[in-house]
Design an enzyme around this catalytic site. Structure first.
Site, short mmCIF file in Angstrom:
data_model
loop_
_atom_site.label_atom_id
_atom_site.label_comp_id
_atom_site.label_asym_id
_atom_site.label_seq_id
_atom_site.Cartn_x
_atom_site.Cartn_y
_atom_site.Cartn_z
N THR A 110 -8.62 -16.15 3.55
CA THR A 110 -7.15 -16.32 3.63
C THR A 110 -6.52 -14.94 3.87
O THR A 110 -5.90 -14.36 2.98
CB THR A 110 -6.59 -16.94 2.33
N GLU A 125 2.85 14.23 3.24
CA GLU A 125 1.74 13.40 2.77
C GLU A 125 1.27 12.44 3.87
O GLU A 125 0.16 11.90 3.81
CB GLU A 125 2.17 12.60 1.54
N ARG A 162 0.82 -1.21 0.00
CA ARG A 162 0.00 0.00 0.00
C ARG A 162 0.86 1.27 0.00
O ARG A 162 0.52 2.27 -0.64
CB ARG A 162 -0.91 -0.02 1.24
N VAL A 171 0.54 9.74 -6.06
CA VAL A 171 0.49 11.15 -5.70
C VAL A 171 1.28 12.02 -6.66
O VAL A 171 0.70 12.74 -7.46
CB VAL A 171 0.88 11.36 -4.23
N ASP A 194 8.24 8.45 -6.32
CA ASP A 194 9.40 9.29 -5.99
C ASP A 194 9.68 9.35 -4.49
O ASP A 194 10.44 10.21 -4.04
CB ASP A 194 9.18 10.71 -6.54
N GLY A 217 3.91 10.57 -8.57
CA GLY A 217 4.78 9.59 -9.21
C GLY A 217 5.57 8.82 -8.17
O GLY A 217 5.58 9.18 -6.98
N ASP A 257 -3.77 -13.95 -2.71
CA ASP A 257 -4.29 -14.92 -3.67
C ASP A 257 -5.55 -14.35 -4.33
O ASP A 257 -5.87 -13.18 -4.16
CB ASP A 257 -4.60 -16.26 -2.97
N ASN A 304 -3.74 8.63 4.42
CA ASN A 304 -2.55 8.05 5.06
C ASN A 304 -2.57 8.16 6.58
O ASN A 304 -2.01 7.31 7.28
CB ASN A 304 -1.28 8.75 4.54
N HIS A 352 0.46 4.21 -2.59
CA HIS A 352 0.15 5.57 -2.16
C HIS A 352 1.25 6.55 -2.53
O HIS A 352 1.00 7.75 -2.67
CB HIS A 352 -0.13 5.60 -0.65
N ASP A 353 2.47 6.06 -2.71
CA ASP A 353 3.54 6.91 -3.19
C ASP A 353 3.34 7.22 -4.67
O ASP A 353 3.31 8.38 -5.09
CB ASP A 353 4.89 6.23 -2.97
N ASP A 392 -9.90 -9.81 3.56
CA ASP A 392 -10.29 -11.13 3.06
C ASP A 392 -10.40 -12.06 4.26
O ASP A 392 -9.42 -12.41 4.88
CB ASP A 392 -9.24 -11.66 2.06
N HIS A 403 -6.06 -6.28 -1.87
CA HIS A 403 -6.95 -6.38 -0.71
C HIS A 403 -7.25 -7.83 -0.33
O HIS A 403 -8.09 -8.09 0.50
CB HIS A 403 -8.25 -5.61 -0.96
#
Length: 300
Positions: free
Chosen positions: A223, A69, A43, A51, A55, A53, A228, A75, A47-48, A220, A174
């Site tokens: 599992t 951020e 994640r 925003v 970076d 690119g 998966d 976040n 999330h990087d 999930d 997820h």
């Protein structure tokens, strides 16, 4: 997006030949002590990239000149794993100081996190450099939200050069991780036709109608620690935890992709890998752009 041709899987072969092994050791230690960290690291890369690119802008701490951020709503109180990336960076600085970017560490960590919880692997392209700025504002606007309708999710990914199929594949992340009660409360108390009644009832036990906002539930249920295709099987049974999950199977254009992934784990794995590579190509800083941060949370 035009710079991604400059990224290469062999970027550090001469300058820091043990870079990938060093990162993997750190990530393996982190995930063996807390399996959920795999989801958090994937994640963090996502999330990087979404925003400004890929970076490493998400890693920058608040300063008088930087609005971090980390404090943006998507976040705040949920993005985690910053310390793990710093640990990897610290190890790399011992053997090849000033060589490996924090942005590349994020990209490699996401791949390693996937493989360490049974998910697919892929060849990570390298050579990103680190930003000297962050964008709190873009973090508030460009990241998809848990209540977004399908068309908004699709257009948000399209704006980053990712197809609808890429989006559905990436949503499969997820299959691991957890969500806080306040993000799925409306859904489990809605008595809607798009949620299995037994599933809703089970989730209500740990998520009362008021308070306990931070109580966690696995995205999930079947599992929860394995990356998966079970996520898609859950959607078919109307057991998606977040509204933005279940909306992928709601009579719209993505239904057929969800069905395909639920029936074919191999197709999901290869599409997930391809989509992660494409996501890692979003607007990287290369060449003389950006810097190589010594510490990921600060500008040198």
């Amino acid at each position: 997006m035009q710079c991604h041709a400059q990224l290469s899987s062999t970027f550090y072969d001469r300058t820091c030949p043990n870079a990938l092994t060093t990162i993997r050791t750190t990530i393996r230690q982190a995930i063996s002590s807390e399996r959920r960290m795999a989801a958090s690291l994937i994640r963090l890369h996502f999330h990087d990239c979404f925003v400004q690119g890929c970076d490493a802008s998400i890693l920058l701490d608040e300063t008088p000149t930087i609005v971090s951020e980390k404090t943006a709503l998507p976040n705040l109180g949920s993005a985690r794993g910053y310390g793990i990336i710093e640990d990897a960076k610290r190890e790399l600085e011992k053997t090849c100081p000033g060589i490996v970017s924090c942005a590349d560490i994020l990209a490699v960590a996401a791949r390693d996190a996937s493989t360490l919880v049974g998910g697919p692997s892929w060849t990570v392209k390298l050579g990103r450099r680190d930003s000297t700025t962050a964008s709190h504002t873009l973090a508030e606007t460009d990241l998809p939200g848990p209540f977004d309708p399908l068309d908004r999710i699709i257009s948000g990914f399209a704006n980053k050069g990712l197809s609808t199929r890429d989006m559905v594949a990436l949503s499969g992340a997820h299959s691991i991780g957890q969500a806080q009660c306040f993000l799925f409360r409306d859904r489990i108390y809605s008595n809607g036709t798009d949620i299995d009644a037994g599933f809703a009832s089970t989730r209500r036990r740990q998520c009362p109608q008021e308070d306990q906002n931070g109580n966690l539930a696995p995205l999930d249920l079947v599992t929860p620690n394995q990356l998966d295709n079970n996520y898609y099987k859950n959607l078919i049974q109307r057991k998606g935890l977040l509204q933005s999950d279940q909306v992928l199977l709601s009579g719209g254009s993505t239904d057929s992709i969800v069905t395909e992934y639920s029936n074919n784990p191999r197709t999901f794995a290869s599409d997930f890998s391809a989509a992660m590579i494409k996501m890692g190509d979003i607007s990287p800083l290369t060449g003389q752009n950006g810097i190589i941060r010594t510490v990921c949370g600060a500008i040198n």
